[in-house]
Design an enzyme around this catalytic site. Structure first.
Site, PDB file in Angstrom:
ATOM      1  N   HIS A  29       0.581 -11.016   5.197  1.00  0.00           N
ATOM      2  CA  HIS A  29       1.787 -11.735   4.757  1.00  0.00           C
ATOM      3  C   HIS A  29       1.946 -13.029   5.545  1.00  0.00           C
ATOM      4  CE1 HIS A  29       5.945 -12.543   3.614  1.00  0.00           C
ATOM      5  NE2 HIS A  29       6.268 -12.561   4.908  1.00  0.00           N
ATOM      6  N   CYS A  79       0.824  -1.223   0.000  1.00  0.00           N
ATOM      7  CA  CYS A  79       0.000   0.000   0.000  1.00  0.00           C
ATOM      8  C   CYS A  79       0.850   1.261   0.000  1.00  0.00           C
ATOM      9  CB  CYS A  79      -0.934   0.005   1.212  1.00  0.00           C
ATOM     10  SG  CYS A  79      -0.080  -0.033   2.803  1.00  0.00           S
ATOM     11  N   CYS A 132       8.781  10.796  21.291  1.00  0.00           N
ATOM     12  CA  CYS A 132       7.775  11.845  21.089  1.00  0.00           C
ATOM     13  C   CYS A 132       6.939  12.033  22.349  1.00  0.00           C
ATOM     14  CB  CYS A 132       6.890  11.533  19.894  1.00  0.00           C
ATOM     15  SG  CYS A 132       6.044   9.924  19.997  1.00  0.00           S
ATOM     16  N   HIS A 158       1.747   8.208  17.852  1.00  0.00           N
ATOM     17  CA  HIS A 158       2.661   9.347  17.908  1.00  0.00           C
ATOM     18  C   HIS A 158       2.048  10.443  18.783  1.00  0.00           C
ATOM     19  CE1 HIS A 158       5.759  12.105  16.661  1.00  0.00           C
ATOM     20  NE2 HIS A 158       4.882  12.937  16.116  1.00  0.00           N
ATOM     21  N   CYS A 181      11.855 -13.493   6.149  1.00  0.00           N
ATOM     22  CA  CYS A 181      12.234 -13.170   4.768  1.00  0.00           C
ATOM     23  C   CYS A 181      12.622 -11.715   4.564  1.00  0.00           C
ATOM     24  CB  CYS A 181      11.090 -13.530   3.827  1.00  0.00           C
ATOM     25  SG  CYS A 181       9.594 -12.550   4.101  1.00  0.00           S
ATOM     26  N   HIS A 203       7.117 -17.645   8.826  1.00  0.00           N
ATOM     27  CA  HIS A 203       6.887 -16.195   8.689  1.00  0.00           C
ATOM     28  C   HIS A 203       5.953 -15.672   9.784  1.00  0.00           C
ATOM     29  CE1 HIS A 203       8.625 -16.000   4.544  1.00  0.00           C
ATOM     30  NE2 HIS A 203       8.262 -17.276   4.565  1.00  0.00           N
ATOM     31  N   CYS A 242       4.762 -12.091  17.546  1.00  0.00           N
ATOM     32  CA  CYS A 242       4.513 -13.399  16.945  1.00  0.00           C
ATOM     33  C   CYS A 242       3.026 -13.519  16.626  1.00  0.00           C
ATOM     34  CB  CYS A 242       4.950 -14.521  17.887  1.00  0.00           C
ATOM     35  SG  CYS A 242       4.573 -16.177  17.243  1.00  0.00           S
TER      36      CYS A 242
END
Length: 490
Positions: free
Chosen positions: A30, A2, A138, A441, A14, A52, A65
């Site tokens: 993913h 994206c 921050c 943030h 990976c 993965h 995880c």
């Protein structure tokens, strides 16, 4: 996928980088895509293929995880996770150095640099200085910028004489700012003073609070590391530690004695927290009356609790509302939160009151009154709530006044207060952007000499009251109203 630059997560199997679950969730997709080809294989084959399942947040360096659906706190025997963290940190530092060099070159070619803005058609210089982000700091920067704009509090520290932390050969040298130093002789007050002095001088675009952050690491273990922290929690720790250190000696003179000499701060100051009064309690200190009534025998119990800030719940009926312009029902206001805090409530079964007359725990009611208002009223909106596994954020917009916040109706003895002694004007607002306390943030809005500024780490921009009023506040700092009562009352 994206092209988002928010919340990047790197797969530790990976090395592919995707956005986190609070953006578009491509890191999780993913992981899910990697499981599909494995479903038809035997169990032995599954174990041989990479899963993965583990990824790292490139901003906070926390490891997650997906298979366990939880954060990972341990490491491999070879310390591979820590090596990835150090590699990411080195990449970030090198990028920061290159960016700083590029900005310096740009500034050399500009006479007044980016600190010039157009105000009312004419060009004016911004004297405000930003604070560099040292790796998810921050939360600290937003609090420091807010406190730097509370005049009485800030001026007290800036007027303190400098203190040398070393004697002999190293006297006067700033050798204690690196994290490799093992010396425990550090002063939070001194580094806080230096940081405040560096702000609002106009001599630099951004200041790096490395020395202060190092001291924070030394004396506040909760804030070690580079993960995102709660700005309100940091503010409380900071004020508490400043208060404790200020009670110690200072060049042979007690700081509390220095405070008593300052009549503007010591006048009518009766709020002491953990010992003698300091500028922290003189400015932020107030007193609550906690009133508990037994519903069985009617016995009333009262106690007085000092406070430095008030944590307010956002009423449950407003928690589904996210924006100011949403039309389903009334907008939540700061008055709703204050009323919820001070209204009479019946304690539930888990909070039964030990009645001294009944000699056992009984159902009871509780009510808060404000017995003494502080010079600076700090209001914390409780936006983060624990669920079974994580802290969720209440993203409701809460309407708050910029001037004329009237606290008289929440006082224990309002008849003893003057007509304007209960009015407050907004000085600063801390805002949390994002979905969770461990991510997102922090930025701050603050007013300085009649002008509002937006502090976003090293970037400082001029803004207006309308923009400030639309902010989804997390922490609000109100100072005592000095002039006549304004028309914008709560």
């Amino acid at each position: 996928m994206c092209r988002s630059n928010k919340s990047p997560w790197v797969c530790l199997t990976c090395s592919s980088v995707h956005c986190g679950r609070y953006v578009n969730g491509h890191a999780k997709k993913h992981y899910e895509d990697a499981q599909i080809p494995l479903t038809n294989h035997k169990k032995s084959e599954k174990q041989d293929k990479p899963q993965h399942t583990v990824c790292m947040d490139c901003s906070s360096y926390s490891t997650y995880c997906y298979r366990c659906d939880d954060f990972v706190v341990n490491d491999t025997k070879l310390g591979l996770v820590q090596k990835v963290r150090e590699h990411l940190q080195n990449l970030e530092n090198s990028a920061f150095t290159a960016d700083r060099y590029r900005k310096r070159k740009l500034l050399e070619n500009s006479s007044l640099n980016s600190k010039l803005l157009k105000v009312n058609g004419s060009t004016t210089a911004i004297c405000a200085t930003g604070l560099r982000n040292l790796g998810n700091t921050c939360f600290m920067n937003a609090i420091l910028q807010s406190l730097s704009n509370i005049e009485q509090f800030c001026c007290y520290f800036k007027e303190l004489p400098a203190v040398e932390l070393r004697n002999g050969k190293t006297a006067g040298r700033r050798t204690y700012h690196t994290r490799s130093q093992g010396d425990s002789n550090v002063s939070l007050v001194e580094e806080f003073r230096k940081t405040l002095c560096a702000l609002w001088q106009g001599s630099q675009t951004a200041f790096s609070p490395e020395s202060l952050f190092y001291v924070v690491w030394k004396i506040m273990p909760n804030f070690r590391g580079y993960q995102q922290q709660d700005a309100h929690e940091f503010m409380r720790y900071l004020l508490d530690h400043l208060h404790l250190e200020l009670q110690g000696g200072f060049n042979g003179v007690s700081r509390s004695a220095m405070l008593q000499e300052n009549s503007s701060l010591s006048a009518s100051n009766k709020c002491c927290i953990n010992g003698a009064s300091t500028v922290v309690t003189a400015i932020f200190g107030g007193i609550l009356q906690n009133e508990v009534n037994c519903l069985i025998c009617g016995t009333e119990s009262r106690k007085f609790d000092p406070f430095l800030d008030l944590s307010l719940d956002i009423p449950s009926q407003f928690r589904s509302k996210r924006s100011k312009n949403q039309e389903n029902g009334p907008v939540c206001s700061l008055r709703d939160c204050l009323r919820s805090f001070t209204d009479l409530e019946e304690l539930d079964e888990t909070e039964l009151y030990m009645c001294h007359k009944c000699k056992k725990k009984q159902k009871s009611t509780k009510k808060f009154w404000i017995q003494k208002l502080p010079k600076v009223l700090c209001l914390h909106l409780k936006r983060f709530h624990w669920t079974a596994y994580l802290r969720n954020k209440v993203d409701t917009y809460v309407e708050f006044p910029l001037r004329g916040l009237d606290m008289k109706c929440y006082l224990l003895e309002p008849e003893n207060s003057g007509p304007e002694s209960c009015l407050y004007d907004l000085a600063a607002v801390v805002v949390h952007h994002g979905s969770g306390v461990g991510s997102g943030h922090y930025t701050a809005y603050a007013v300085h000499e009649g002008r509002w500024f937006h502090f976003n780490d090293s970037t400082v921009t001029l803004t207006d009251e309308e923009t400030v009023g639309k902010a989804k506040a997390y922490i609000l700092f109100y100072v005592e109203h000095q002039a006549k009562a304004g028309s914008d009352k709560l």
